[in-house]
Design a protein around this motif. Structure first.
Motif, PDB file in Angstrom:
ATOM      1  N   SER A  13      81.209  48.024  58.540  1.00  0.00           N
ATOM      2  CA  SER A  13      81.548  48.639  59.818  1.00  0.00           C
ATOM      3  C   SER A  13      81.062  47.796  60.984  1.00  0.00           C
ATOM      4  O   SER A  13      81.810  47.493  61.899  1.00  0.00           O
ATOM      5  N   GLU A  14      79.800  47.416  60.976  1.00  0.00           N
ATOM      6  CA  GLU A  14      79.248  46.556  62.024  1.00  0.00           C
ATOM      7  C   GLU A  14      77.878  46.048  61.610  1.00  0.00           C
ATOM      8  O   GLU A  14      77.247  46.591  60.711  1.00  0.00           O
ATOM      9  N   ASP A  15      77.437  45.014  62.282  1.00  0.00           N
ATOM     10  CA  ASP A  15      76.103  44.465  62.053  1.00  0.00           C
ATOM     11  C   ASP A  15      75.101  45.336  62.800  1.00  0.00           C
ATOM     12  O   ASP A  15      75.161  45.433  64.024  1.00  0.00           O
ATOM     13  N   GLY A  19      75.263  44.663  66.541  1.00  0.00           N
ATOM     14  CA  GLY A  19      76.400  45.465  66.965  1.00  0.00           C
ATOM     15  C   GLY A  19      77.737  44.761  66.783  1.00  0.00           C
ATOM     16  O   GLY A  19      78.784  45.300  67.121  1.00  0.00           O
ATOM     17  N   VAL A  21      81.158  43.529  65.229  1.00  0.00           N
ATOM     18  CA  VAL A  21      82.063  44.175  64.285  1.00  0.00           C
ATOM     19  C   VAL A  21      82.403  43.272  63.108  1.00  0.00           C
ATOM     20  O   VAL A  21      82.900  43.738  62.095  1.00  0.00           O
ATOM     21  N   SER A  22      82.145  41.992  63.238  1.00  0.00           N
ATOM     22  CA  SER A  22      82.243  41.061  62.124  1.00  0.00           C
ATOM     23  C   SER A  22      80.814  40.605  61.815  1.00  0.00           C
ATOM     24  O   SER A  22      80.083  40.210  62.716  1.00  0.00           O
TER      25      SER A  22
END
Length: 73
Positions: A13-15, A19, A21-22
């Motif tokens: 979903s996210e780091d 934050g 998204v990849s």
């Protein structure tokens, strides 16, 4: 999700730390430790890192399995 969508977005979903998204590629070999023998999530790159954890989660999602595993050579 179809396979191609899972391949791009599946299981990630996210780091959580940035934050993004990849998931970024973390090239660190060691991680900051607050104390000796602490319970830090990441300690040493060969035992695991955020990039490998994201890859393993994606592999599990693609294969519809419980876990995925990636190893360094």
């Amino acid at each position: 999700m179809k396979f191609n969508t899972k391949l791009i977005h599946g299981g990630i979903s996210e780091d959580s730390s940035t934050g993004a998204v990849s998931i970024p590629i973390y090239r660190s070999s060691t991680f900051h430790q607050n104390k000796v023998a602490g319970n830090a999530k990441w300690e040493y790159g060969r035992s695991g890192n955020p990039t490998r954890a994201a890859l393993e989660k994606l592999i599990a999602n693609l294969e519809e399995g419980k876990a995925g595993f990636a190893f360094a050579s």
